[in-house]
Motif scaffolding. Structure first.
Motif, PDB file in Angstrom:
ATOM      1  N   LEU A 216       0.847  -1.200   0.000  1.00  0.00           N
ATOM      2  CA  LEU A 216       0.000   0.000   0.000  1.00  0.00           C
ATOM      3  C   LEU A 216       0.885   1.253   0.000  1.00  0.00           C
ATOM      4  O   LEU A 216       2.095   1.173   0.224  1.00  0.00           O
TER       5      LEU A 216
ATOM      6  N   ASN B 108       1.343   3.388   2.169  1.00  0.00           N
ATOM      7  CA  ASN B 108       2.053   3.652   3.429  1.00  0.00           C
ATOM      8  C   ASN B 108       3.086   2.562   3.717  1.00  0.00           C
ATOM      9  O   ASN B 108       3.648   2.510   4.804  1.00  0.00           O
TER      10      ASN B 108
ATOM     11  N   THR C 244       2.716  -0.702   3.954  1.00  0.00           N
ATOM     12  CA  THR C 244       2.234  -1.962   4.521  1.00  0.00           C
ATOM     13  C   THR C 244       1.994  -2.979   3.406  1.00  0.00           C
ATOM     14  O   THR C 244       1.362  -2.658   2.401  1.00  0.00           O
TER      15      THR C 244
ATOM     16  N   MET D 106      -1.709  -8.488   6.836  1.00  0.00           N
ATOM     17  CA  MET D 106      -0.888  -7.272   6.750  1.00  0.00           C
ATOM     18  C   MET D 106       0.476  -7.484   7.371  1.00  0.00           C
ATOM     19  O   MET D 106       0.612  -8.174   8.384  1.00  0.00           O
TER      20      MET D 106
ATOM     21  N   ASN E 248       3.457  -4.809   8.331  1.00  0.00           N
ATOM     22  CA  ASN E 248       3.822  -3.388   8.325  1.00  0.00           C
ATOM     23  C   ASN E 248       5.303  -3.206   7.980  1.00  0.00           C
ATOM     24  O   ASN E 248       6.090  -4.142   8.118  1.00  0.00           O
ATOM     25  N   PRO E 249       5.683  -2.002   7.547  1.00  0.00           N
ATOM     26  CA  PRO E 249       7.094  -1.758   7.223  1.00  0.00           C
ATOM     27  C   PRO E 249       7.997  -2.214   8.368  1.00  0.00           C
ATOM     28  O   PRO E 249       7.719  -1.929   9.535  1.00  0.00           O
TER      29      PRO E 249
ATOM     30  N   PRO F 165      -7.707  -0.442   1.285  1.00  0.00           N
ATOM     31  CA  PRO F 165      -8.917  -0.464   2.109  1.00  0.00           C
ATOM     32  C   PRO F 165     -10.176  -0.310   1.253  1.00  0.00           C
ATOM     33  O   PRO F 165     -10.097   0.071   0.101  1.00  0.00           O
TER      34      PRO F 165
ATOM     35  N   PRO G 126      -3.652   4.795   2.251  1.00  0.00           N
ATOM     36  CA  PRO G 126      -4.609   5.002   1.169  1.00  0.00           C
ATOM     37  C   PRO G 126      -6.020   5.251   1.714  1.00  0.00           C
ATOM     38  O   PRO G 126      -6.324   4.800   2.806  1.00  0.00           O
TER      39      PRO G 126
HETATM   40  C1  LIG Z   1      -1.418   1.443   6.212  1.00  0.00           C
HETATM   41  O1  LIG Z   1      -2.724   1.629   5.766  1.00  0.00           O
HETATM   42  C2  LIG Z   1      -3.596   0.543   6.028  1.00  0.00           C
HETATM   43  C3  LIG Z   1      -4.925   0.872   5.354  1.00  0.00           C
HETATM   44  O2  LIG Z   1      -5.457   2.033   5.874  1.00  0.00           O
HETATM   45  C4  LIG Z   1      -3.714   0.333   7.509  1.00  0.00           C
HETATM   46  O3  LIG Z   1      -4.568  -0.752   7.791  1.00  0.00           O
HETATM   47  C5  LIG Z   1      -2.328   0.054   8.060  1.00  0.00           C
HETATM   48  O4  LIG Z   1      -2.397  -0.091   9.460  1.00  0.00           O
HETATM   49  C6  LIG Z   1      -1.401   1.201   7.709  1.00  0.00           C
HETATM   50  N1  LIG Z   1      -0.046   0.875   8.132  1.00  0.00           N
HETATM   51  C7  LIG Z   1       0.601   1.527   9.062  1.00  0.00           C
HETATM   52  C8  LIG Z   1       1.990   1.086   9.351  1.00  0.00           C
HETATM   53  O5  LIG Z   1       0.114   2.440   9.661  1.00  0.00           O
END
Ligand SMILES: *[C@@H]1O[C@H](CO)[C@@H](O)[C@H](O)[C@H]1NC(C)=O
Ligand SMILES: *[C@@H]1O[C@H](CO)[C@@H](O)[C@H](O)[C@H]1NC(C)=O
Ligand SMILES: *[C@@H]1O[C@H](CO)[C@@H](O)[C@H](O)[C@H]1NC(C)=O
Ligand SMILES: *[C@@H]1O[C@H](CO)[C@@H](O)[C@H](O)[C@H]1NC(C)=O
Ligand SMILES: *[C@@H]1O[C@H](CO)[C@@H](O)[C@H](O)[C@H]1NC(C)=O
Length: 558
Positions: A93, A95, A97, A123, A125-126, A188, A547
């Motif tokens: 995504l 961001n 993730t 998911m 995350n980075p 999302p 997003p």
């Molecule tokens: C990145 O965006 C997604 C979708 O909104 C969200 O679920 C996820 O937690 C976000 N990642 C971070 C690291 O904040």
């Protein structure tokens, strides 16, 4: 202290390491799960997904079906995944993730504690820890899931940084898509999570698993499945049918060909799509009347997605051999590598009249081929200097360009579960295909900004080996993509305008004009000087927010 033996051998080792080696395969490490889905998530790590099965890599006393691959140590670390991730898709995504989508229902007999993965969103995350310590897959079946059950879907990061999830099957499908999910949805959610029905996904039945979908530089989405193609406008929710692939060639699962959006270049970023291999068998022949010995198609079809290009239609070329289950990846110099797969048969397992063990495909194609998009037609394919592997990479294989600039090859498992005494075994061995530049002095990029806004010029230091004349300087922004079932979802290469300073000590680079040319999200920047490529610098393109992100940068002139 070096031993006498090491002292004696040291000069030899140095000599060997510095001798140019050309293209070569190196085996290093084992994945412990079948690397049938593979996505690079950091400079040192990739996430891999498999099915819940009796894998050698263990976690909590059972076989793992997810793992991290570490490019520094060439080892796998198991991930504790709840849902069955078999035959899923995914992407990154805006961001950063990583999102994995879909999968299969729980395995039976129940040897592993997997839950139904068909609606799952996974998911990751980075992850800033180089070895992945403290980084894990997040799953929550109650709060984080798709609207439809989707096995064999594909996915694509679009202009607003979200992931479009495309098609799939609801349930078990032994070969053709007989229980199709003919809709799109987004992660999302858009439209309150209500899936959007797609006439294209109806029109492309029954050969439309893992549809090949590409984000065009005007924000629309080009889609190919079976022998059908179409352009989808995400904002207006409209589809415009495009010409069928010529000569009855079908290119999606279970007749997997390879497809890619070719590299995009300034100033116009004219989109062209290349589709190769697959099969020209009828899509109404029952699979039991098909054979593992049926020749795969050697046809490539290429189209320019401008009004004039669409009027001209698909232009046919031929590969050096037929290919089923091959995958395409974009290399930093703008060439396309076609790798893995078989010369005969089909995707899927145990559904044709004469499978090899359980494999519907036979005659592995072990030698990759390079396609040079801007060479004259008739001289674009070459396997000169490219080695053959001794590991067949059939159904459930993967491939990716790595941050180091070499090519990871993993997986292959046409079997149900882990089988090690078949003609085509479950394959855990990792290979890297090293381009010639891996064994010579390479250019290096320094201090590349972590975040790159759109339409933005930045200057960074470079070190260029003195033997390179710097006649040709290319800077590629690459989304390394998500490898699953011969499709490299979201794979993208955008060349950036770049001017090397006269003293060759710095380079000024201009990022893509906007979020349609490069959907916002993580990427790697590679510098290629006279065909010698640097390692990739990990960047975030756009503002790095979650997003849907707002439009950024400047529009292209029409
Ligand atoms: C990145 O965006 C997604 C979708 O909104 C969200 O679920 C996820 O937690 C976000 N990642 C971070 C690291 O904040
Ligand atoms: C395999 O990878 C490890 C870790 O990077 C490295 O130490 C080793 O030299 C590699 N082996 C080969 C044969 O390249
Ligand atoms: C595409 O496949 C369909 C279904 O088999 C067939 O009716 C159609 O003629 C094909 N298109 C072309 C151009 O061959
Ligand atoms: C179907 O593909 C095979 C393999 O490329 C080729 O030999 C054959 O001529 C093709 N048939 C038609 C009708 O195009
Ligand atoms: C592989 O091993 C299994 C279990 O021992 C056996 O049932 C099967 O026949 C073997 N298959 C082959 C092709 O040898």
């Amino acid at each position: 202290m070096l031993s006498l033996l090491e002292l004696l051998f040291f000069p030899l080792i140095v000599a060997a390491a510095s001798a140019p080696k050309g293209w070569h395969f190196v085996q290093n490490g084992t994945t412990g799960i079948v690397a049938l889905e593979f996505i690079v998530v950091s400079p040192t790590l990739a996430v891999m997904f498999d099915r819940a099965q009796n894998n050698p890599l263990q976690i909590n006393g059972h076989g793992a079906w997810g793992a991290l691959w570490n490019f520094e140590t060439n080892t796998a670390t198991p991930l504790d995944i709840i849902s069955d991730s078999f035959c899923a898709s995914g992407g990154l995504l805006s961001n950063g993730t990583m999102v994995g989508v879909g999968g299969q229902w729980p395995e039976s007999p129940d040897t592993e504690p997997d839950t139904d993965g068909r609606m799952m969103i996974r998911m990751f995350n980075p992850c800033t820890n180089p070895s992945g310590t403290g980084c894990d897959v997040i799953e929550n079946p109650q709060t984080l899931h798709l609207a439809e059950t989707r096995w064999y879907p594909s996915s694509l990061r679009i202009f607003d940084g979200s992931l479009m999830v495309v098609g799939g099957t609801h349930n078990n499908t032994p070969f053709f898509n007989v229980d199709p999910v003919t809709s799109f949805e987004f992660v999302p959610k858009k439209d309150g999570g209500v899936p959007r029905p797609s006439p294209f996904l109806e029109r492309s039945l029954p050969v439309n698993l893992f549809p090949r979908v590409f984000a065009l530089p005007d924000g629309k989405v080009f889609m190919i499945a079976n022998n059908r193609s179409s352009i989808y406008d995400v904002e207006r929710n409209t589809e415009i049918p495009l010409p069928d692939l010529p000569n009855g060639v079908r290119i999606t699962n279970p007749m997997d060909g390879a497809a890619t959006l070719l590299p995009l270049s300034p100033p116009f970023y004219t989109p062209e799509v290349l589709v190769c291999g697959g099969s020209n068998s009828s899509d109404t022949t029952p699979s039991i009347e098909l054979s593992s010995q049926d020749p795969a198609s050697d046809q490539c079809s290429r189209i320019t997605l401008t009004p004039e290009g669409i009027k001209k239609g698909w232009v046919v070329e031929r590969m050096l051999e037929g290919r089923m289950l091959s995958e395409m990846i974009l290399l930093p110099d703008g060439t396309v590598m076609i790798i893995n797969g078989a010369n005969t048969g089909y995707a899927a397992s145990h559904s044709v009249s004469d499978p090899i063990g359980l494999s519907n495909a036979d005659h592995p194609v072990t030698r990759p081929v390079l396609y040079t998009p801007d060479a004259p037609i008739g001289s674009r394919f070459s396997n000169e200097g490219l080695p053959s592997s001794d590991i067949p990479r059939l159904y459930h294989s993967s491939v990716s360009l790595t941050p180091n600039g070499n090519i990871f090859v993993g997986g292959s498992n046409p079997n149900f579960g882990v089988i090690m005494n078949a003609t085509f075994n479950s394959e855990f061995r990792v290979e890297y295909l090293n381009p010639p530049y891996m064994s010579v002095a390479r250019p290096t990029l320094h201090n590349v900004p972590v975040t790159i806004p759109f339409n933005h010029a930045f200057t960074v230091p470079v070190v260029i080996p003195t033997n390179l004349k710097s006649t040709k300087v290319q800077v590629a922004l690459i989304d390394l993509g998500f490898s699953s079932h011969a499709f490299h979802a979201s794979s993208r290469l955008v060349f950036m305008n770049a001017v090397l300073a006269h003293d060759r000590k710095s380079i000024t680079i201009v990022s893509p004009p906007n979020n349609q040319v490069f959907p916002p999200g993580p990427a790697f920047v590679f510098l290629t000087v006279d065909g010698v490529t640097s390692t990739g610098a990990h960047v975030m393109v756009g503002d790095g927010t979650a997003p849907p992100v707002k439009d950024q940068g400047i529009r292209l002139p029409l």
